[in-house]
Scaffold this motif. Structure first.
Motif, PDB file in Angstrom:
ATOM      1  N   ARG A   1     -19.364 -22.559  -4.171  1.00 54.52           N
ATOM      2  CA  ARG A   1     -20.683 -23.016  -4.611  1.00 54.52           C
ATOM      3  C   ARG A   1     -21.624 -23.301  -3.437  1.00 54.52           C
ATOM      4  N   PHE A   2     -21.060 -23.341  -2.217  1.00 57.49           N
ATOM      5  CA  PHE A   2     -21.898 -23.603  -1.050  1.00 57.49           C
ATOM      6  C   PHE A   2     -22.000 -22.403  -0.116  1.00 57.49           C
ATOM      7  N   LEU A   3     -21.624 -21.228  -0.599  1.00 56.91           N
ATOM      8  CA  LEU A   3     -21.842 -20.035   0.202  1.00 56.91           C
ATOM      9  C   LEU A   3     -23.343 -19.798   0.377  1.00 56.91           C
ATOM     10  N   PRO A   4     -23.783 -19.283   1.517  1.00 53.57           N
ATOM     11  CA  PRO A   4     -22.989 -18.777   2.638  1.00 53.57           C
ATOM     12  C   PRO A   4     -22.562 -19.832   3.660  1.00 53.57           C
ATOM     13  N   ALA A   5     -22.956 -21.103   3.466  1.00 55.47           N
ATOM     14  CA  ALA A   5     -22.632 -22.132   4.458  1.00 55.47           C
ATOM     15  C   ALA A   5     -21.129 -22.256   4.685  1.00 55.47           C
ATOM     16  N   THR A   6     -20.349 -22.027   3.621  1.00 58.94           N
ATOM     17  CA  THR A   6     -18.901 -22.225   3.711  1.00 58.94           C
ATOM     18  C   THR A   6     -18.130 -20.924   3.942  1.00 58.94           C
ATOM     19  N   LYS A   7     -18.821 -19.868   4.336  1.00 57.37           N
ATOM     20  CA  LYS A   7     -18.116 -18.620   4.628  1.00 57.37           C
ATOM     21  C   LYS A   7     -17.126 -18.801   5.774  1.00 57.37           C
ATOM     22  N   ALA A   8     -17.552 -19.505   6.825  1.00 57.39           N
ATOM     23  CA  ALA A   8     -16.685 -19.718   7.988  1.00 57.39           C
ATOM     24  C   ALA A   8     -16.440 -21.197   8.264  1.00 57.39           C
ATOM     25  N   LEU A   9     -16.915 -22.062   7.374  1.00 60.06           N
ATOM     26  CA  LEU A   9     -16.765 -23.503   7.547  1.00 60.06           C
ATOM     27  C   LEU A   9     -16.111 -24.102   6.321  1.00 60.06           C
TER      28      LEU A   9
ATOM     29  N   GLY B   1      -5.610 -24.466   2.877  1.00 54.99           N
ATOM     30  CA  GLY B   1      -5.559 -23.037   2.606  1.00 54.99           C
ATOM     31  C   GLY B   1      -6.037 -22.301   3.843  1.00 54.99           C
ATOM     32  N   ARG B   2      -6.244 -21.014   3.711  1.00 56.82           N
ATOM     33  CA  ARG B   2      -6.714 -20.222   4.841  1.00 56.82           C
ATOM     34  C   ARG B   2      -8.098 -20.697   5.288  1.00 56.82           C
ATOM     35  N   GLY B   3      -8.322 -20.677   6.591  1.00 53.76           N
ATOM     36  CA  GLY B   3      -9.623 -21.027   7.127  1.00 53.76           C
ATOM     37  C   GLY B   3      -9.911 -22.510   7.196  1.00 53.76           C
TER      38      GLY B   3
ATOM     39  N   VAL C   1      -0.156 -34.692   8.462  1.00 58.70           N
ATOM     40  CA  VAL C   1       0.576 -33.441   8.301  1.00 58.70           C
ATOM     41  C   VAL C   1      -0.214 -32.538   7.360  1.00 58.70           C
ATOM     42  N   THR C   2       0.073 -31.246   7.445  1.00 59.79           N
ATOM     43  CA  THR C   2      -0.585 -30.295   6.553  1.00 59.79           C
ATOM     44  C   THR C   2       0.467 -29.472   5.822  1.00 59.79           C
ATOM     45  N   VAL C   3       0.127 -29.091   4.597  1.00 60.04           N
ATOM     46  CA  VAL C   3       0.963 -28.205   3.784  1.00 60.04           C
ATOM     47  C   VAL C   3       0.052 -27.118   3.245  1.00 60.04           C
ATOM     48  N   ARG C   4       0.494 -25.885   3.299  1.00 60.79           N
ATOM     49  CA  ARG C   4      -0.333 -24.769   2.855  1.00 60.79           C
ATOM     50  C   ARG C   4      -0.082 -24.472   1.375  1.00 60.79           C
ATOM     51  N   GLN C   5      -1.168 -24.425   0.605  1.00 57.53           N
ATOM     52  CA  GLN C   5      -1.117 -23.954  -0.779  1.00 57.53           C
ATOM     53  C   GLN C   5      -1.550 -22.489  -0.757  1.00 57.53           C
ATOM     54  N   GLN C   6      -0.573 -21.593  -0.808  1.00 60.59           N
ATOM     55  CA  GLN C   6      -0.894 -20.182  -0.614  1.00 60.59           C
ATOM     56  C   GLN C   6      -1.684 -19.584  -1.765  1.00 60.59           C
TER      57      GLN C   6
END
Length: 291
Positions: free
Chosen positions: A20-28, A61-63, A104-109
């Protein structure tokens, strides 16, 4: 009643894409979007710390690496600030640094819902009570919202969720309480429904993004049963605890800003700026131009 385990752990789901915040959140990461001069995730961590939380698990998640880096020590930056005599800014940076091993971090793939995200933190949670903070819900409270929940947990034991009343036509956006007894500040819960049609909702008391839950919720989430929207719903997992453990809703004192929504995010900027003595006069002055 046996002695309550202390509340020392918090889980913060931050795997969402922020579309909902694209393009601001494309790389952030959307959780790194600033309200005034602090990112959303920092507000959430500071709120949890004020409630006595000492261990944090980010469901990523990724990024999302920038979130973890935000809480790391930036030696070069700190040295530069020190050399330039920026002692106040340096103190602020050092105050937000995490204790070694506390984050700590855990990835939700795969995005399978909030319930699935919490299940991903099962090893971190273990057999302990834990708080959940959704950073999109930014809280402006005299007493931090999570501390209000922690205080209620010590009073009632069991599960406690932050609640607020919404117009009935909007209940289909939330988890909704079926009330057993309404005591004002605290509400005893006999059932939960995720995103019901307004005409079927048992009340207009809805759950917002602050929870204190018992670890037994993980056993239900592990079944991976799909609920509303075809996702693993945390609401269904919480409902499985009702009747087996205390379960209460807390009418928290304060205001919530939905920063997953553009209008809510912009309102939060104004509200938080007006709470700042160093900014309030200038903000009030420029707002006159838009009245």
């Amino acid at each position: 009643m046996s002695a309550l385990k202390p509340l020392k752990k918090a889980v913060l789901p931050v795997a969402g894409l922020g579309t909902r915040f694209l393009p601001a959140t494309k790389a952030l990461a959307k959780e790194m979007l600033p309200v005034v001069d602090k990112p959303l995730i920092q507000y959430a961590i500071e709120e949890a710390r004020a409630a006595g939380i000492e261990q944090f698990c980010l469901i990523t998640g990724r990024g999302k690496t920038s979130i973890v880096e935000h809480f790391d020590v930036a030696f070069e930056l700190e040295r530069t600030l020190e050399e330039r005599g920026k002692t106040e800014t340096l103190a602020e940076l050092r105050a937000m640094a995490m204790e070694p091993g506390s984050l700590v971090t855990v990835r939700q793939q795969v995005p399978m819902g909030l319930g699935h995200a919490i299940w991903c933190a099962r090893a971190f949670i273990g057999d302990d009570p834990f708080a959940i903070l959704l950073p999109d819900d930014l809280m402006l409270c005299d007493t931090p919202a999570t501390k209000q929940l922690a205080d209620a947990y010590r009073e009632t034991g069991g599960n406690v969720v932050a609640i607020e009343e919404v117009p009935r036509e909007r209940v289909n956006k939330y988890g909704v309480l079926d009330v057993a007894e309404d005591k004002g500040r605290l509400v005893s819960v006999k059932g939960l429904v995720e995103k019901p049609p307004p005409e079927e909702a048992p009340s207009n008391l809805t759950i917002i993004g602050r929870y204190v839950l018992m670890p037994e919720v993980i056993a239900h989430l592990a079944r991976m049963e799909r609920g509303a929207g075809g996702e693993v719903q945390l609401t269904d997992g919480m409902a499985s605890l009702i009747g087996k453990q205390p379960f209460h809703g807390l009418r928290y004192e304060g205001r919530r800003f939905d920063c997953g929504d553009k209008a809510g995010f912009l309102e939060a900027q104004i509200a938080f700026a007006l709470k700042r003595p160093d900014m309030a006069p200038a903000v009030r002055e420029f707002l006159k131009r838009y009245a």
